[in-house]
Design an enzyme around this catalytic site. Structure first.
Site, PDB file in Angstrom:
ATOM      1  N   LYS A 189     -21.942  15.196 -20.253  1.00 40.71           N
ATOM      2  CA  LYS A 189     -21.149  16.334 -21.262  1.00 40.71           C
ATOM      3  C   LYS A 189     -19.887  16.922 -20.668  1.00 40.71           C
ATOM      4  O   LYS A 189     -18.579  16.743 -20.598  1.00 40.71           O
ATOM      5  CB  LYS A 189     -21.661  16.448 -22.028  1.00 40.71           C
ATOM      6  CG  LYS A 189     -22.460  18.071 -21.016  1.00 40.71           C
ATOM      7  CD  LYS A 189     -23.181  19.076 -21.086  1.00 40.71           C
ATOM      8  CE  LYS A 189     -23.775  19.817 -20.349  1.00 40.71           C
ATOM      9  NZ  LYS A 189     -23.293  21.114 -19.704  1.00 40.71           N
ATOM     10  N   THR A 190     -20.500  16.655 -19.222  1.00 46.16           N
ATOM     11  CA  THR A 190     -18.793  18.031 -18.114  1.00 46.16           C
ATOM     12  C   THR A 190     -18.124  16.782 -17.768  1.00 46.16           C
ATOM     13  O   THR A 190     -16.685  17.116 -18.887  1.00 46.16           O
ATOM     14  CB  THR A 190     -19.172  17.878 -16.668  1.00 46.16           C
ATOM     15  OG1 THR A 190     -20.658  19.337 -17.316  1.00 46.16           O
ATOM     16  CG2 THR A 190     -18.796  18.723 -16.291  1.00 46.16           C
TER      17      THR A 190
ATOM     18  N   ASP B  78     -18.715  24.403 -24.092  1.00 51.85           N
ATOM     19  CA  ASP B  78     -19.699  24.030 -23.129  1.00 51.85           C
ATOM     20  C   ASP B  78     -21.147  25.083 -23.749  1.00 51.85           C
ATOM     21  O   ASP B  78     -20.358  26.048 -23.724  1.00 51.85           O
ATOM     22  CB  ASP B  78     -19.593  23.751 -21.277  1.00 51.85           C
ATOM     23  CG  ASP B  78     -20.394  22.552 -20.472  1.00 51.85           C
ATOM     24  OD1 ASP B  78     -20.823  22.228 -21.781  1.00 51.85           O
ATOM     25  OD2 ASP B  78     -21.014  23.254 -19.739  1.00 51.85           O
ATOM     26  N   GLU B  79     -21.932  23.893 -23.658  1.00 52.66           N
ATOM     27  CA  GLU B  79     -23.522  24.445 -24.023  1.00 52.66           C
ATOM     28  C   GLU B  79     -23.583  25.115 -25.671  1.00 52.66           C
ATOM     29  O   GLU B  79     -24.161  26.213 -24.494  1.00 52.66           O
ATOM     30  CB  GLU B  79     -23.449  25.226 -22.737  1.00 52.66           C
ATOM     31  CG  GLU B  79     -23.928  25.098 -21.405  1.00 52.66           C
ATOM     32  CD  GLU B  79     -25.383  23.781 -21.563  1.00 52.66           C
ATOM     33  OE1 GLU B  79     -25.996  23.601 -22.302  1.00 52.66           O
ATOM     34  OE2 GLU B  79     -25.843  23.355 -20.221  1.00 52.66           O
TER      35      GLU B  79
ATOM     36  N   GLN C 296     -31.914  20.886 -25.976  1.00 55.21           N
ATOM     37  CA  GLN C 296     -31.679  22.037 -25.430  1.00 55.21           C
ATOM     38  C   GLN C 296     -31.482  23.538 -25.271  1.00 55.21           C
ATOM     39  O   GLN C 296     -31.447  24.386 -24.377  1.00 55.21           O
ATOM     40  CB  GLN C 296     -30.782  21.887 -23.916  1.00 55.21           C
ATOM     41  CG  GLN C 296     -31.444  19.809 -23.160  1.00 55.21           C
ATOM     42  CD  GLN C 296     -30.719  19.395 -22.667  1.00 55.21           C
ATOM     43  OE1 GLN C 296     -30.593  20.076 -21.317  1.00 55.21           O
ATOM     44  NE2 GLN C 296     -29.529  18.964 -22.737  1.00 55.21           N
TER      45      GLN C 296
ATOM     46  N   ARG D 236     -35.213  16.994 -16.088  1.00 47.98           N
ATOM     47  CA  ARG D 236     -34.705  16.787 -14.908  1.00 47.98           C
ATOM     48  C   ARG D 236     -35.165  15.758 -14.167  1.00 47.98           C
ATOM     49  O   ARG D 236     -33.947  16.089 -13.411  1.00 47.98           O
ATOM     50  CB  ARG D 236     -35.158  18.710 -14.351  1.00 47.98           C
ATOM     51  CG  ARG D 236     -34.855  19.739 -15.226  1.00 47.98           C
ATOM     52  CD  ARG D 236     -33.561  20.028 -15.764  1.00 47.98           C
ATOM     53  NE  ARG D 236     -33.266  19.384 -16.605  1.00 47.98           N
ATOM     54  CZ  ARG D 236     -32.035  19.229 -17.534  1.00 47.98           C
ATOM     55  NH1 ARG D 236     -31.090  19.806 -16.728  1.00 47.98           N
ATOM     56  NH2 ARG D 236     -32.123  19.089 -18.990  1.00 47.98           N
TER      57      ARG D 236
END
Length: 699
Positions: free
Chosen positions: A65-66, A248-249, A279, A630
């Site tokens: 995503k980044t 973002d997020e 998430q 993770r």
């Protein structure tokens, strides 16, 4: 929009489309007219090129995503010729913002990015407040109070309440602010007597903040939103400045943050929201997954693109994550997949108790490291609550294994740093009463609690700040002459520093401030030598860092002061340290590790008993999903057959989430107690293993 402007925009859009059409679809250079090393998959390219209206990118864990956000910024600047000053990328942490800045700089080496906004919601709000301070009845040098300062103010207003009650009131007021509920509305809607009392406290708290010319963290978003709502000219100005928004997020936004996005986007709605509903784990601090529903409702033309290819984990780990999260209700269906191969089996260990669990995890970690020749930094031990860390810390220390903990004390929370920060706040804003009280008494200068109280009574009568009250003639009839003289001398010193702060280099002024305060001598007089040395080293580190920041960003001390409240010094931790990471699942979000141990995966802990009672199992399942995703290469789960709670032992059951991860798990351990012979054999194996480790120079 005029006909000429519309025609120009249409021509520009057609020219960009022609350029894109002439590029091969598979090439990275097809997307950008400059060299890039990163390869983009088709959904990523589609997200980057989409400019016609609002876009939601559903980015699964580890799906890049980044990369999408940074490449889209580069695309807007290089291909679409959008000025950097018209682009804003909004993140949730300073660390994420800095990483984004570094990636963009690597994408466009040598390219001027002056004016590009990459910041947190709070930093953007602070910038808006500084520029629109007058309209918000604030002076540009307003103070930003941290949670500790605000708790202190509420404690003063709730004189007979204990700390738990004050914290509860602080949390309720914060939720009201995040929901854009003002004190009057809170009181009007209050049901129970305690809620009405908290609403009245809220009003008093707000009056106190304004008297101090201060804001809390919630105000950094709430006040700009209220201003944009009521001042059309201000709204138009900011919509004109920030024409392309990237968030973002997105799943972590609260009601207030969503309102800010909606207002800034305006009718043009040129925004890209990147997030993952699977998430969303921060409802307890105001995040509202309902904002994903609102996007579709408020922006009917919303385009949705899913990023489902995971670049982090093995197939086995992703299959377990997909199987688990499928038990939650879905707004958008998606399924992570990977090209990293099937990977090692996910192991589930049944342990006797918490002590056995810690011993087992640390022993397995050591064995794995020895066999695989990895680094300690490749491993993470993740848990639901901080109280679980103690046993693992003890085992790691006993085995001389280095470790770091996420969520430790912030650098800015250290007493010595707060001391210096209060001076900076007072230099920037002499109406900041909490800063005045701390600064005027540290180091001690003959002004004590009685003087502060007497000056406070006079200031309250006059409705002015303590600093201003000290200089009024009327104060002489309320405060001891000698102590008032000391307060005035202190005030003159602060005014002198303030007059120089706007024009002199921050580093030089900070050095002079420390020297004038005699802070080093005071530390060594009031602390043990070793403690004083440590505190003074922290102060030197802080002052040196601020001085360098002033030079690098060409900011004076007044400009730096507000930045201080918005920067997390936890980022100072050495990311390259070769140490095992201990972290809560909440703190681990956004991180990744080659090998992960998820511990305490049992009913009552994960899902937490309170969450089950309150019907929040779906969020707990998302928390487990975050933990699983993770892991890159291996994943180990553990649960205990019994745990000590106070002085009592309670029986435990494995978490329902283990069963929801599918059948491809390897179960180890059992319910039987080890015999004395088993224990002796185990100790012998451990001794043999440690002997082997002692010869391993890589450890």
């Amino acid at each position: 929009m005029t006909e000429t402007t519309a025609a120009t925009a249409t021509t520009k859009k057609r020219r960009i489309a022609d350029k894109l059409a002439s590029f091969p679809a598979f090439s990275v250079l097809a997307v950008f007219a400059f060299s890039m090393s990163a390869k983009l998959n088709p959904p990523q390219r589609e997200a980057i090129r989409h400019l016609d209206g609002p876009l939601l990118v559903l980015a699964g864990a580890g799906s890049g995503k980044t990369r999408v956000i940074t490449h889209k910024i580069a695309y807007l600047i290089e291909e679409c010729e959008v000025q950097p000053a018209h682009i804003a990328a909004i993140t949730f942490t300073n660390k994420a913002a800095r990483e984004m800045q570094e990636r963009i700089a690597r994408l466009m080496p040598g390219r001027s990015l002056q004016g590009l906004t990459i910041s947190t919601f709070h930093s953007l709000g602070a910038r808006m407040l500084r520029q629109e301070a007058k309209l918000c009845e604030l002076k540009p040098g307003f103070s930003i109070l941290d949670a500790g300062d605000c708790l202190g103010i509420l404690g003063e207003l709730m004189r007979n309440a204990d700390k738990a009650q004050v914290r509860a009131a602080q949390g309720r007021i914060s939720r009201w602010k995040n929901d854009l509920v003002d004190p009057e509305q809170a009181l009007e809607n209050a049901g129970e007597a305690i809620e009405a009392a908290t609403a009245r406290l809220y009003a008093e708290y707000e009056r106190t903040l304004r008297a101090y010319q201060a804001v809390d963290f919630d105000d950094l978003i709430g006040l700009p939103v209220r201003l944009l709502d009521k001042a059309p000219e201000v709204l138009a100005r900011w919509q004109g400045r920030l024409r392309h928004l990237l968030v973002d997020e997105y799943q972590d936004t609260n009601k207030c943050q969503y309102r800010m996005l909606k207002l800034l986007a305006g009718p043009r709605a040129a925004f890209t929201a990147v997030g993952d509903d699977d998430q969303s784990i921060y409802a307890w601090r105001g995040a509202d997954v309902e904002n994903l529903h609102l996007l579709q409702k408020d922006f009917p033309q919303l385009k949705v693109i899913k990023l489902e290819q995971n670049y982090r984990s093995t197939v086995r780990i992703l299959q377990a994550a997909n199987s688990l999260i499928a038990h939650n209700p879905k707004l958008f269906e998606k399924k992570l997949w990977s090209e990293h191969g099937h990977g090692d089996a996910i192991q589930v260990h049944a342990c006797r108790d918490g002590e056995h669990e810690a011993e087992l995890v640390v022993m397995k970690l050591q064995a794995h490291k020895f066999q695989q020749r990895t680094r300690f930094a490749d491993y993470a031990i993740l848990y639901r609550g901080n109280h679980q860390a103690r046993a693992f810390e003890q085992q790691l220390r006993d085995n001389r294994i280095p470790y770091v903990m996420s969520g430790g004390q912030s650098f800015f929370d250290r007493a010595e740093i707060k001391d210096i920060t209060c001076y900076l706040r007072l230099i920037a804003n002499n109406d900041d009463d909490p800063a005045f009280i701390r600064a005027v008494t540290t180091p001690k200068r003959g002004i004590g609690a009685a003087t502060i109280e007497a000056l406070g009574r006079y200031a309250g009568q006059r409705r002015i700040s303590l600093f201003a009250a000290a200089f009024e003639v009327g104060a002489e009839s309320h405060v001891n002459v000698r102590q008032l003289a000391a307060a005035r001398e202190f005030g003159v010193f602060i005014n002198r520093m303030a007059s120089r702060a706007a024009r002199e280099p921050a580093g030089e002024l900070l050095e002079e401030l420390l020297k004038s305060l005699g802070y080093e001598n005071w530390l060594f007089e009031s602390c043990e030598p070793r403690e004083a040395e440590s505190k003074w080293a922290n102060v030197r580190d802080f002052v040196g860092w601020l001085g360098r920041k002033g030079e690098e960003e060409n900011k004076n001390l007044l400009e730096l002061t507000q930045s201080v409240a918005l920067i997390s010094m936890l980022d100072k931790n050495d990311a390259d340290a070769d140490a095992v990471q201990l972290a809560t699942l909440h703190a681990a979000k956004g991180l990744e590790f080659k090998h992960v141990f998820l511990v305490g995966i049992e009913e009552g802990l994960l899902p937490h008993r309170d969450a089950e009672a309150e019907g929040r199992i779906a969020e707990e399942r998302r928390l487990m999903y975050v933990g699983i995703t993770r892991a890159e290469r291996s994943l180990h789960l553990s649960w205990c057959q019994r745990r000590k709670q106070g002085k009592e032992w309670r029986s435990c059951e494995p978490s329902r989430f283990i069963g929801e991860m599918g059948g491809d798990l390897k179960f180890l351990g059992g319910s039987k107690e080890d015999t004395p012979q088993d224990k002796a054999a185990g100790r012998a194996r451990l001794a043999q293993f440690k002997a082997l480790l002692s010869g391993d120079q890589s450890i």
